[in-house]
Design a protein around this motif. Structure first.
Motif, PDB file in Angstrom:
ATOM      1  N   ILE A  76      16.019  11.956 -13.321  1.00 44.79           N
ATOM      2  CA  ILE A  76      14.983  10.856 -13.720  1.00 44.79           C
ATOM      3  C   ILE A  76      14.355  10.205 -12.428  1.00 44.79           C
ATOM      4  CG2 ILE A  76      15.174   8.377 -14.645  1.00 44.79           C
ATOM      5  CD1 ILE A  76      17.438   9.401 -16.490  1.00 44.79           C
ATOM      6  N   SER A  77      15.301  10.047 -11.528  1.00 44.87           N
ATOM      7  CA  SER A  77      14.718   9.676 -10.377  1.00 44.87           C
ATOM      8  C   SER A  77      13.399  10.336  -9.734  1.00 44.87           C
ATOM      9  CB  SER A  77      15.754   9.447  -9.091  1.00 44.87           C
ATOM     10  OG  SER A  77      16.639   8.370  -9.434  1.00 44.87           O
ATOM     11  N   MET A  78      13.796  11.849  -9.605  1.00 46.49           N
ATOM     12  CA  MET A  78      12.835  12.791  -9.162  1.00 46.49           C
ATOM     13  C   MET A  78      11.594  12.771 -10.149  1.00 46.49           C
ATOM     14  SD  MET A  78      13.555  14.076  -6.429  1.00 46.49           S
ATOM     15  CE  MET A  78      12.067  15.157  -6.396  1.00 46.49           C
ATOM     16  N   ALA A  79      11.691  12.697 -11.344  1.00 50.00           N
ATOM     17  CA  ALA A  79      10.597  12.460 -12.346  1.00 50.00           C
ATOM     18  C   ALA A  79       9.601  11.299 -12.062  1.00 50.00           C
ATOM     19  CB  ALA A  79      10.816  12.597 -13.728  1.00 50.00           C
ATOM     20  N   ALA A  80      10.219  10.175 -11.713  1.00 50.61           N
ATOM     21  CA  ALA A  80       9.713   8.960 -11.325  1.00 50.61           C
ATOM     22  C   ALA A  80       8.890   9.133  -9.878  1.00 50.61           C
ATOM     23  CB  ALA A  80      10.490   7.556 -11.353  1.00 50.61           C
ATOM     24  N   ALA A  81       9.630   9.671  -9.031  1.00 52.68           N
ATOM     25  CA  ALA A  81       9.125   9.833  -7.621  1.00 52.68           C
ATOM     26  C   ALA A  81       7.627  10.978  -7.825  1.00 52.68           C
ATOM     27  CB  ALA A  81      10.127  10.426  -6.925  1.00 52.68           C
ATOM     28  N   ILE A  82       7.746  11.971  -8.614  1.00 52.67           N
ATOM     29  CA  ILE A  82       6.772  12.645  -8.638  1.00 52.67           C
ATOM     30  C   ILE A  82       5.381  12.168  -9.336  1.00 52.67           C
ATOM     31  CG2 ILE A  82       5.707  14.705  -9.923  1.00 52.67           C
ATOM     32  CD1 ILE A  82       8.709  16.087  -9.468  1.00 52.67           C
ATOM     33  N   LEU A  83       5.731  11.564 -10.284  1.00 57.32           N
ATOM     34  CA  LEU A  83       4.507  10.538 -10.918  1.00 57.32           C
ATOM     35  C   LEU A  83       4.142   9.822  -9.773  1.00 57.32           C
ATOM     36  CD1 LEU A  83       5.984  10.002 -14.449  1.00 57.32           C
ATOM     37  CD2 LEU A  83       4.344  11.561 -13.949  1.00 57.32           C
ATOM     38  N   ALA A  84       4.827   8.822  -9.032  1.00 54.39           N
ATOM     39  CA  ALA A  84       4.226   7.757  -8.304  1.00 54.39           C
ATOM     40  C   ALA A  84       3.588   8.419  -7.174  1.00 54.39           C
ATOM     41  CB  ALA A  84       5.533   7.247  -7.591  1.00 54.39           C
ATOM     42  N   PHE A  85       3.828   9.634  -6.612  1.00 57.46           N
ATOM     43  CA  PHE A  85       3.231  10.411  -5.407  1.00 57.46           C
ATOM     44  C   PHE A  85       2.024  11.027  -5.791  1.00 57.46           C
ATOM     45  CE2 PHE A  85       7.246  10.316  -2.872  1.00 57.46           C
ATOM     46  CZ  PHE A  85       6.818   9.809  -1.888  1.00 57.46           C
ATOM     47  N   SER A  86       1.782  11.406  -7.183  1.00 55.22           N
ATOM     48  CA  SER A  86       0.855  12.198  -7.796  1.00 55.22           C
ATOM     49  C   SER A  86      -0.377  11.487  -8.276  1.00 55.22           C
ATOM     50  CB  SER A  86       1.225  13.188  -8.878  1.00 55.22           C
ATOM     51  OG  SER A  86       1.807  12.770  -9.912  1.00 55.22           O
ATOM     52  N   LEU A  87      -0.044  10.102  -8.925  1.00 53.31           N
ATOM     53  CA  LEU A  87      -0.920   9.048  -9.617  1.00 53.31           C
ATOM     54  C   LEU A  87      -1.311   7.836  -8.886  1.00 53.31           C
ATOM     55  CD1 LEU A  87       0.777   9.711 -13.196  1.00 53.31           C
ATOM     56  CD2 LEU A  87      -1.182  10.881 -11.965  1.00 53.31           C
ATOM     57  N   PHE A  88      -0.385   7.499  -7.954  1.00 46.72           N
ATOM     58  CA  PHE A  88      -0.701   6.172  -7.499  1.00 46.72           C
ATOM     59  C   PHE A  88      -1.353   6.224  -5.934  1.00 46.72           C
ATOM     60  CE2 PHE A  88       1.177   2.517  -5.090  1.00 46.72           C
ATOM     61  CZ  PHE A  88       0.360   1.517  -5.953  1.00 46.72           C
ATOM     62  N   LYS A  89      -2.217   5.393  -5.840  1.00 40.66           N
ATOM     63  CA  LYS A  89      -2.852   5.042  -4.605  1.00 40.66           C
ATOM     64  C   LYS A  89      -2.292   3.833  -3.980  1.00 40.66           C
ATOM     65  CE  LYS A  89      -7.144   5.057  -6.214  1.00 40.66           C
ATOM     66  NZ  LYS A  89      -8.468   4.906  -6.447  1.00 40.66           N
ATOM     67  N   SER A  90      -2.424   3.759  -2.601  1.00 43.40           N
ATOM     68  CA  SER A  90      -1.601   2.944  -1.982  1.00 43.40           C
ATOM     69  C   SER A  90      -2.689   1.487  -2.118  1.00 43.40           C
ATOM     70  CB  SER A  90      -1.368   3.100  -0.462  1.00 43.40           C
ATOM     71  OG  SER A  90      -2.748   3.298   0.167  1.00 43.40           O
ATOM     72  N   LYS A  91      -3.669   1.597  -2.129  1.00 45.26           N
ATOM     73  CA  LYS A  91      -4.438   0.191  -2.240  1.00 45.26           C
ATOM     74  C   LYS A  91      -6.066   0.837  -3.155  1.00 45.26           C
ATOM     75  CE  LYS A  91      -6.754   1.000   2.350  1.00 45.26           C
ATOM     76  NZ  LYS A  91      -6.865   0.514   3.510  1.00 45.26           N
ATOM     77  N   PRO A  92      -6.514  -0.195  -3.841  1.00 44.98           N
ATOM     78  CA  PRO A  92      -7.820   0.207  -4.488  1.00 44.98           C
ATOM     79  C   PRO A  92      -8.925   0.473  -3.629  1.00 44.98           C
ATOM     80  CG  PRO A  92      -7.412  -2.181  -4.443  1.00 44.98           C
ATOM     81  CD  PRO A  92      -6.273  -1.509  -3.783  1.00 44.98           C
ATOM     82  N   ASP A  93      -9.746   1.159  -4.198  1.00 42.86           N
ATOM     83  CA  ASP A  93     -10.938   1.650  -3.399  1.00 42.86           C
ATOM     84  C   ASP A  93     -11.987   0.479  -2.903  1.00 42.86           C
ATOM     85  OD1 ASP A  93     -10.398   4.268  -4.115  1.00 42.86           O
ATOM     86  OD2 ASP A  93     -11.548   4.362  -5.809  1.00 42.86           O
ATOM     87  N   GLY A  94     -11.992  -0.272  -3.749  1.00 42.42           N
ATOM     88  CA  GLY A  94     -12.758  -1.790  -3.336  1.00 42.42           C
ATOM     89  C   GLY A  94     -11.864  -2.840  -3.100  1.00 42.42           C
ATOM     90  N   GLN A  95     -11.505  -3.210  -1.815  1.00 38.35           N
ATOM     91  CA  GLN A  95     -10.352  -4.249  -1.404  1.00 38.35           C
ATOM     92  C   GLN A  95     -10.651  -5.580  -2.040  1.00 38.35           C
ATOM     93  OE1 GLN A  95      -7.861  -3.948   0.446  1.00 38.35           O
ATOM     94  NE2 GLN A  95      -7.179  -5.841  -0.265  1.00 38.35           N
ATOM     95  N   LEU A  96      -9.916  -6.342  -2.688  1.00 39.04           N
ATOM     96  CA  LEU A  96      -9.971  -7.524  -3.427  1.00 39.04           C
ATOM     97  C   LEU A  96     -10.407  -8.589  -2.205  1.00 39.04           C
ATOM     98  CD1 LEU A  96      -7.225  -7.602  -5.864  1.00 39.04           C
ATOM     99  CD2 LEU A  96      -9.571  -7.215  -6.540  1.00 39.04           C
ATOM    100  N   ASP A  97     -11.225  -9.533  -2.508  1.00 41.64           N
ATOM    101  CA  ASP A  97     -11.543 -10.696  -1.469  1.00 41.64           C
ATOM    102  C   ASP A  97     -10.419 -11.530  -1.445  1.00 41.64           C
ATOM    103  OD1 ASP A  97     -13.978  -9.462  -1.346  1.00 41.64           O
ATOM    104  OD2 ASP A  97     -14.910 -10.830  -2.535  1.00 41.64           O
ATOM    105  N   GLU A  98      -9.699 -11.600  -2.295  1.00 41.65           N
ATOM    106  CA  GLU A  98      -8.562 -12.770  -2.175  1.00 41.65           C
ATOM    107  C   GLU A  98      -7.447 -11.986  -1.481  1.00 41.65           C
ATOM    108  OE1 GLU A  98      -7.629 -15.256  -5.754  1.00 41.65           O
ATOM    109  OE2 GLU A  98      -8.604 -13.984  -6.625  1.00 41.65           O
TER     110      GLU A  98
END
Length: 234
Positions: A76-98
């Motif tokens: 279960i932990s490995m499945a969650a880790a793989i999804l996070a690494f493959s789908l998630f970006k550390s920050k959005p392409d356009g930085q929020l002003d706030e």
């Protein structure tokens, strides 16, 4: 030891990700949702092992069951880790002003950040208070079993306060996140949460000494619920 090494990186994500992805008016709730996922993992940890591991005096059977249980949780932990690494970006392409004021702190050195924390009295008061109580909270599952099983409680009965301890944290986290977003009264909420946590742990510890009965189990479960609520708000 491996889990402990991973802890600081995991805990940092709860605040770093909302700081990069959400405006100031939504960061409290976003942080709560992140911590909420951690709590849901704990609930899974309480529910899955009893379904796999049975009470047996056969060491070979027990070893096999524990291996299956650990491999299941690992999967279960490995499945969650793989999804996070493959789908998630550390920050959005356009930085929020706030979010710019917080993201600009990435240029701060570790030494500078350490000096700021070390001379801050509030950091020591809240940090030491949380450090004293957090290990107790994380170990409550073991405390429940070690104290209740000799008193005659079955695994199914012990599972009730253990699950409640984690599940009650769900509405507590959401409420705390929305309250922080609405009021920004961080200090008042932390003081209230730590005070409630101290009192709840005291009641919880006392309740564990009670004998085996449905009424005493109800007291233990209520104390566990109060403890879970307090830590969810911290």
């Amino acid at each position: 030891s491996v889990a402990a090494i991973n802890g600081p990186f995991l805990m940092a994500c709860f605040t770093l990700v909302p700081a990069r992805w959400f405006p100031d008016s939504e960061r409290g709730l976003a942080t709560s949702v992140g911590v909420l996922a951690n709590q849901m993992g704990m609930v899974v940890g309480y529910l899955i092992p009893p379904l796999i591991v049975s009470e047996t005096e056969d060491n070979g059977t027990l070893e096999t069951q524990m291996t299956i249980c650990n491999l299941t949780l690992f999967g279960i932990s490995m499945a969650a880790a793989i999804l996070a690494f493959s789908l998630f970006k550390s920050k959005p392409d356009g930085q929020l002003d706030e979010a710019m004021p917080i993201s600009s702190r990435e240029d701060m050195s570790i030494q500078t950040a350490a000096k700021i924390c070390l001379v801050n009295v509030d950091f020591w008061i809240y940090g030491v208070g949380f450090a004293l109580m957090a290990p107790i909270y994380w170990d409550m599952g073991s405390l429940l079993y070690q104290n209740l099983h000799p008193s005659g409680y079955s695994d199914a009965e012990i599972q009730i306060p253990g699950v409640v301890l984690q599940v009650v944290a769900i509405p507590g986290m959401i409420a705390a996140g929305k309250l922080i977003d609405a009021t920004h009264r961080f200090e008042a909420i932390i003081v209230f949460s730590l005070t409630l946590a101290f009192a709840s742990i005291g009641i919880f510890t006392w309740a564990l000494t009670l004998g085996h009965s449905p009424a005493n189990l109800a007291v233990i479960t209520l104390a566990a619920a109060s403890t879970g609520l307090a830590f969810s708000m911290v």
